[in-house]
Design an enzyme around this catalytic site. Structure first.
Site, PDB file in Angstrom:
ATOM      1  N   GLY A   9     -68.322  23.547 -18.562  1.00 36.10           N
ATOM      2  CA  GLY A   9     -67.840  22.811 -17.391  1.00 36.10           C
ATOM      3  C   GLY A   9     -66.539  22.136 -17.760  1.00 36.10           C
ATOM      4  O   GLY A   9     -65.693  22.721 -18.437  1.00 36.10           O
TER       5      GLY A   9
ATOM      6  N   SER B 296     -65.278  18.922 -19.802  1.00 34.95           N
ATOM      7  CA  SER B 296     -65.824  17.932 -20.738  1.00 34.95           C
ATOM      8  C   SER B 296     -65.480  16.503 -20.361  1.00 34.95           C
ATOM      9  O   SER B 296     -66.307  15.595 -20.537  1.00 34.95           O
ATOM     10  CB  SER B 296     -65.339  18.230 -22.158  1.00 34.95           C
ATOM     11  OG  SER B 296     -63.916  18.166 -22.241  1.00 34.95           O
TER      12      SER B 296
ATOM     13  N   CYS C  58     -69.113  25.730 -24.817  1.00 35.43           N
ATOM     14  CA  CYS C  58     -67.797  25.432 -24.256  1.00 35.43           C
ATOM     15  C   CYS C  58     -67.613  23.912 -24.128  1.00 35.43           C
ATOM     16  O   CYS C  58     -67.433  23.243 -25.125  1.00 35.43           O
ATOM     17  CB  CYS C  58     -67.613  26.173 -22.924  1.00 35.43           C
ATOM     18  SG  CYS C  58     -65.894  26.328 -22.399  1.00 35.43           S
TER      19      CYS C  58
ATOM     20  N   ARG D 109     -59.529  21.299 -26.924  1.00 33.66           N
ATOM     21  CA  ARG D 109     -59.874  21.741 -25.573  1.00 33.66           C
ATOM     22  C   ARG D 109     -58.879  22.797 -25.078  1.00 33.66           C
ATOM     23  O   ARG D 109     -57.709  22.774 -25.426  1.00 33.66           O
ATOM     24  CB  ARG D 109     -59.846  20.553 -24.594  1.00 33.66           C
ATOM     25  CG  ARG D 109     -60.791  19.429 -24.927  1.00 33.66           C
ATOM     26  CD  ARG D 109     -60.444  18.130 -24.214  1.00 33.66           C
ATOM     27  NE  ARG D 109     -60.565  18.235 -22.767  1.00 33.66           N
ATOM     28  CZ  ARG D 109     -59.560  18.100 -21.915  1.00 33.66           C
ATOM     29  NH1 ARG D 109     -58.330  17.877 -22.370  1.00 33.66           N
ATOM     30  NH2 ARG D 109     -59.762  18.192 -20.617  1.00 33.66           N
TER      31      ARG D 109
ATOM     32  N   ILE E 289     -63.957  31.270 -21.464  1.00 33.89           N
ATOM     33  CA  ILE E 289     -63.391  30.804 -20.202  1.00 33.89           C
ATOM     34  C   ILE E 289     -62.811  29.408 -20.419  1.00 33.89           C
ATOM     35  O   ILE E 289     -63.548  28.448 -20.606  1.00 33.89           O
ATOM     36  CB  ILE E 289     -64.467  30.763 -19.091  1.00 33.89           C
ATOM     37  CG1 ILE E 289     -65.134  32.132 -18.941  1.00 33.89           C
ATOM     38  CG2 ILE E 289     -63.833  30.313 -17.767  1.00 33.89           C
ATOM     39  CD1 ILE E 289     -66.367  32.116 -18.039  1.00 33.89           C
TER      40      ILE E 289
ATOM     41  N   HIS F  80     -69.578  31.694 -23.697  1.00 33.64           N
ATOM     42  CA  HIS F  80     -70.620  31.521 -22.677  1.00 33.64           C
ATOM     43  C   HIS F  80     -71.651  32.645 -22.756  1.00 33.64           C
ATOM     44  O   HIS F  80     -71.590  33.606 -21.983  1.00 33.64           O
ATOM     45  CB  HIS F  80     -69.993  31.532 -21.284  1.00 33.64           C
ATOM     46  CG  HIS F  80     -69.188  30.320 -20.949  1.00 33.64           C
ATOM     47  ND1 HIS F  80     -69.720  29.250 -20.252  1.00 33.64           N
ATOM     48  CD2 HIS F  80     -67.902  30.010 -21.202  1.00 33.64           C
ATOM     49  CE1 HIS F  80     -68.792  28.323 -20.093  1.00 33.64           C
ATOM     50  NE2 HIS F  80     -67.670  28.762 -20.665  1.00 33.64           N
TER      51      HIS F  80
ATOM     52  N   GLU G 257     -74.574  32.657 -21.662  1.00 34.67           N
ATOM     53  CA  GLU G 257     -75.447  32.660 -20.486  1.00 34.67           C
ATOM     54  C   GLU G 257     -74.991  33.627 -19.400  1.00 34.67           C
ATOM     55  O   GLU G 257     -75.733  33.884 -18.446  1.00 34.67           O
ATOM     56  CB  GLU G 257     -75.556  31.239 -19.907  1.00 34.67           C
ATOM     57  CG  GLU G 257     -74.322  30.723 -19.183  1.00 34.67           C
ATOM     58  CD  GLU G 257     -73.240  30.179 -20.102  1.00 34.67           C
ATOM     59  OE1 GLU G 257     -72.254  29.615 -19.571  1.00 34.67           O
ATOM     60  OE2 GLU G 257     -73.361  30.316 -21.337  1.00 34.67           O
TER      61      GLU G 257
END
EC number: 4.3.3.6
Length: 202
Positions: free
Chosen positions: A54, A56, A86, A115, A144, A181, A183
């Site tokens: 998302g 941070s 991430c 980041r 991403i 990621h 997921e």
């Protein structure tokens, strides 16, 4: 594929912001009992926690607003297994090299992260990674607006690197972090590896 033998513990997914629903789906597919965590009492009821991708800085502000930041830090210090992807990796890092003004991390991982190390959304990419602790075939990884682990301290261990040697997966005791990621790819081995930490810690 469902792995019913994994369903022995309750795993939380921090659900303040980001792609928490995708992680919850993967964990349930692996047979875990999943709780979406937004309050300290929900955190107190889980045996492990996933911090999703998302933004941070937003996640940090919301954690403080919801009174979760200090309970999260205490849980990490107390040995709760936590996996950050991430933005979640950024949240777990002891040092964030380019956070926005006032941004805080939860800490726990003896690493420094940067980041958005690869640039904007348009610079997102995919590649195959060797992750020796998972065995078998390389893992297809999706990055991403991903962070990078700039340095790994003596108490942390790099689990995977890009071809140029930059670290993108790390662990330290009960903590696990990835820049990418898993997921979203259908390869659930990292989540299975994390659930192994949850079972071992119980």
């Amino acid at each position: 594929m469902v792995a019913p033998h994994v369903a022995t513990r309750r795993v939380g997914v921090l659900a303040l912001q980001g792609d928490f629903r995708e992680h919850a789906h993967v964990l349930r597919a692996l047979g875990a009992d999943v709780t979406l965590v937004r309050r300290p009492e929900e955190l107190a009821a889980v045996d492990g926690l996933v911090i999703p991708g998302g933004e941070s800085s937003v996640m940090d502000k919301l954690a403080r607003t919801f009174g979760l930041a200090e309970p999260l830090r205490a849980a990490i210090r107390g040995g709760l297994p936590v996996y950050g992807t991430c933005a979640g990796l950024i949240m777990l890092a002891d040092t964030v090299l380019d956070g926005i003004r006032g941004q805080e991390s939860l800490g726990g991982l003896d690493v420094s992260v940067r980041r958005n190390a690869f640039g904007s959304q348009t610079h997102s990419f995919e590649t195959d990674l060797d992750v020796p602790v998972l065995g078998g075939e390389p893992m297809h990884a999706v990055f991403i607006r991903a962070p990078i682990v700039e340095s790994v301290g003596p108490t942390a261990t790099a689990l995977a690197t890009l071809e140029d040697g930059r670290c993108v997966a790390v662990e330290q005791g009960n903590l696990l972090g990835t820049s990418f990621h898993p997921e979203v790819t259908g390869d659930y081995r990292i989540h299975e590896y994390f659930l192994g930490k949850v079972r071992a810690a119980a």
